[in-house]
Design an enzyme around this catalytic site. Structure first.
Site, short mmCIF file in Angstrom:
data_model
loop_
_atom_site.label_atom_id
_atom_site.label_comp_id
_atom_site.label_asym_id
_atom_site.label_seq_id
_atom_site.Cartn_x
_atom_site.Cartn_y
_atom_site.Cartn_z
N LYS A 62 0.84 -1.20 0.00
CA LYS A 62 0.00 0.00 0.00
C LYS A 62 0.88 1.26 0.00
O LYS A 62 0.62 2.21 -0.75
CB LYS A 62 -0.90 0.02 1.24
CG LYS A 62 -1.80 1.25 1.31
CD LYS A 62 -2.40 1.46 2.69
CE LYS A 62 -1.44 2.23 3.59
NZ LYS A 62 -2.12 2.89 4.72
N ASN A 63 1.91 1.26 0.84
CA ASN A 63 2.73 2.46 1.00
C ASN A 63 3.65 2.72 -0.18
O ASN A 63 4.29 3.77 -0.23
CB ASN A 63 3.54 2.36 2.30
CG ASN A 63 2.66 2.45 3.53
OD1 ASN A 63 1.56 2.98 3.49
ND2 ASN A 63 3.14 1.91 4.65
N ARG B 202 1.40 14.47 12.96
CA ARG B 202 2.15 14.03 11.80
C ARG B 202 2.32 15.27 10.94
O ARG B 202 1.69 15.43 9.91
CB ARG B 202 1.40 12.92 11.07
CG ARG B 202 2.21 12.26 9.96
CD ARG B 202 1.40 11.25 9.19
NE ARG B 202 1.12 10.06 9.95
CZ ARG B 202 0.63 8.94 9.41
NH1 ARG B 202 0.38 8.87 8.12
NH2 ARG B 202 0.39 7.88 10.14
N ILE C 6 3.03 18.34 8.53
CA ILE C 6 3.36 18.38 7.10
C ILE C 6 4.24 19.59 6.79
O ILE C 6 4.36 19.97 5.63
CB ILE C 6 2.09 18.39 6.25
CG1 ILE C 6 1.23 19.62 6.56
CG2 ILE C 6 1.29 17.11 6.45
CD1 ILE C 6 0.06 19.79 5.60
N LEU D 212 7.38 19.85 6.74
CA LEU D 212 8.50 19.52 5.87
C LEU D 212 8.06 19.48 4.40
O LEU D 212 8.80 19.91 3.52
CB LEU D 212 9.12 18.19 6.28
CG LEU D 212 9.78 18.13 7.66
CD1 LEU D 212 10.31 16.74 7.94
CD2 LEU D 212 10.91 19.15 7.77
#
Length: 419
Positions: free
Chosen positions: A22-23, A120, A122, A124
């Protein structure tokens, strides 16, 4: 909606083909937005993949499933906005940002959803795109991005090897004007699979021995045919299921090197592990030994996505195991569910201490997130008696036919449709 009914205690044994990652498939589908017509094979049938295909259609691309392949085609129209319900359905939907700006010169989207694993950030992703010429503002929980003059190459120094930021930067850079130099990039196998796909489409990407990635932008990318790598997390999940039930599993169509850190932990716990070119066989002892200390780290360290399922296995080991979660601060949400089965787990901050018990007992359980949900299922498989597991929408995001695969290995479980 549906739920599992699991009668635990069966030994799992047999052979199992592992589905595509999936990733890896998700960023490749995101990259397909700026590539020519392509055929992407070995794509698992998951809800996250379905969401990604729908996002592609909103961007003006065709996306059609043909068996285990997804065929993508380019169209002239398309929108630079992703509907909120699609962004909310998949946390990793942010990986489409770089391709959207590269394709349309603009992007408008809500902050992403998916599993609630804590922060998480974002930042970056956004900082990299700004360095490449994008103008980004945030208002009312929405991101507004534009690059009216197109993106240009830049030096990007990631302070943490973020997988998502690395993927977004690569996708944006391959058609940007000039050279992009990326340091501190993630090195996961899924990143290399994305690079292989982009190179096959005509991208100019070089990786130095020091890990520095150099991308020379090209005006246009062609299409290609690509096969997604096997899912190392799915493989690790099934191996843990066999390990904690005293089983014997042959995992086929895998890359053993991608599983090295997980296999090392299972071997330390007393499992016999044998590998071949594209297979892994695990034979478990009657009862696992304690795993020692397991610390999640960026690849090639122990993956955070394996922490919860490895913890499930540790609950029935003969001895203690200490887990230290270094990636996400809220990835112990499955612990209360494992405790319902009789697991002895103490958490404090990023650490969790598991004292293995001789036997778990069935209970009513809830999947809290994708990998935590898999851990709950594994706990039920090893428990005496019957368990009911709800919240299967999390499972469907990352495991293709989990109940079918486990049943073929000897698990007594069925999926019951509600209503």
């Amino acid at each position: 909606m549906s739920h599992y009914i699991i009668r635990g205690g069966n030994r799992l044994e047999g052979a199992l083909k592992i589905h595509g990652a999936k990733n890896a498939a998700l960023p490749i589908l995101a990259a397909a937005a700026i590539c020519g017509d392509s055929v992407i094979r070995n794509c698992p049938n998951l809800t996250d993949i379905s969401v990604a295909m729908e996002i592609l259609r909103h961007l003006g691309c065709g996306a059609l499933r043909q068996g285990d392949a997804i065929v993508t085609t380019q169209g002239e129209a398309g929108d630079c906005r992703i509907p909120d319900q699609l962004m909310g359905a998949m946390r990793s939907s942010i990986v489409f940002l770089g391709g959207m700006v590269a394709r349309h010169g603009c992007a408008e989207l809500a902050l992403p959803g998916g599993c609630e694993l804590g922060a998480r950030p974002i930042d970056l992703h956004l900082a990299a795109l700004e360095r490449m010429g994008a103008r980004i503002t945030e208002t009312g929980g929405r991101l507004l991005c534009s690059a009216p003059e197109g993106l240009h190459g830049a030096r990007i120094d990631l302070s943490f090897p973020s997988v998502g930021a690395t993927e977004n930067t690569l996708i944006a850079a391959v058609t940007a004007q000039g050279e992009t130099v990326l340091t501190g990039a993630a090195r996961e196998p899924e990143i290399l699979d994305l690079i292989d796909f982009l190179r096959a489409c005509g991208a100019r990407i070089a990786i130095g021995l020091d890990g520095v990635i150099r991308v020379e932008g090209v005006k246009r990318l062609q299409g290609t045919e690509h096969r997604v790598i096997p899912d190392r997390i799915a493989a690790g999940t099934y191996l843990c299921a066999a390990a904690m039930t005293g089983g014997d599993l042959l995992a086929k169509e895998v890359v053993p090197g991608h599983l090295a850190s997980s296999l090392s932990v299972l071997a330390q716990a007393g499992c016999r592990v044998v590998t071949g070119p594209d297979w892994v066989r695990l034979t478990a002892p009657r009862r696992l030994a304690g795993f020692g200390t397991v610390k999640t780290m960026p690849y090639p360290g122990f993956p955070t996505d394996m922490q919860s399922v490895m913890m499930a296995a540790a609950t029935v080991a003969d001895g203690p195991t200490v887990f230290v979660e270094n990636i996400f601060e809220s990835r112990y949400r499955h612990v209360p569910e494992l405790r319902k089965l009789g697991a002895k787990i103490i958490t404090e901050g990023r650490a969790a201490v598991v004292t293995g018990v001789e036997e778990l007992t069935g209970a009513n359980l809830l999947c809290t997130d994708l990998r935590g949900g898999a851990a709950v299922v594994l706990g039920a498989l090893a428990a005496r008696g019957e368990s009911t597991v709800t919240g299967l929408d999390h499972i469907d995001r990352g495991y293709d036919d989990l109940e079918g695969n486990l049943s073929r290995l000897g698990a007594d479980m069925k999926r019951v449709r509600n209503g």
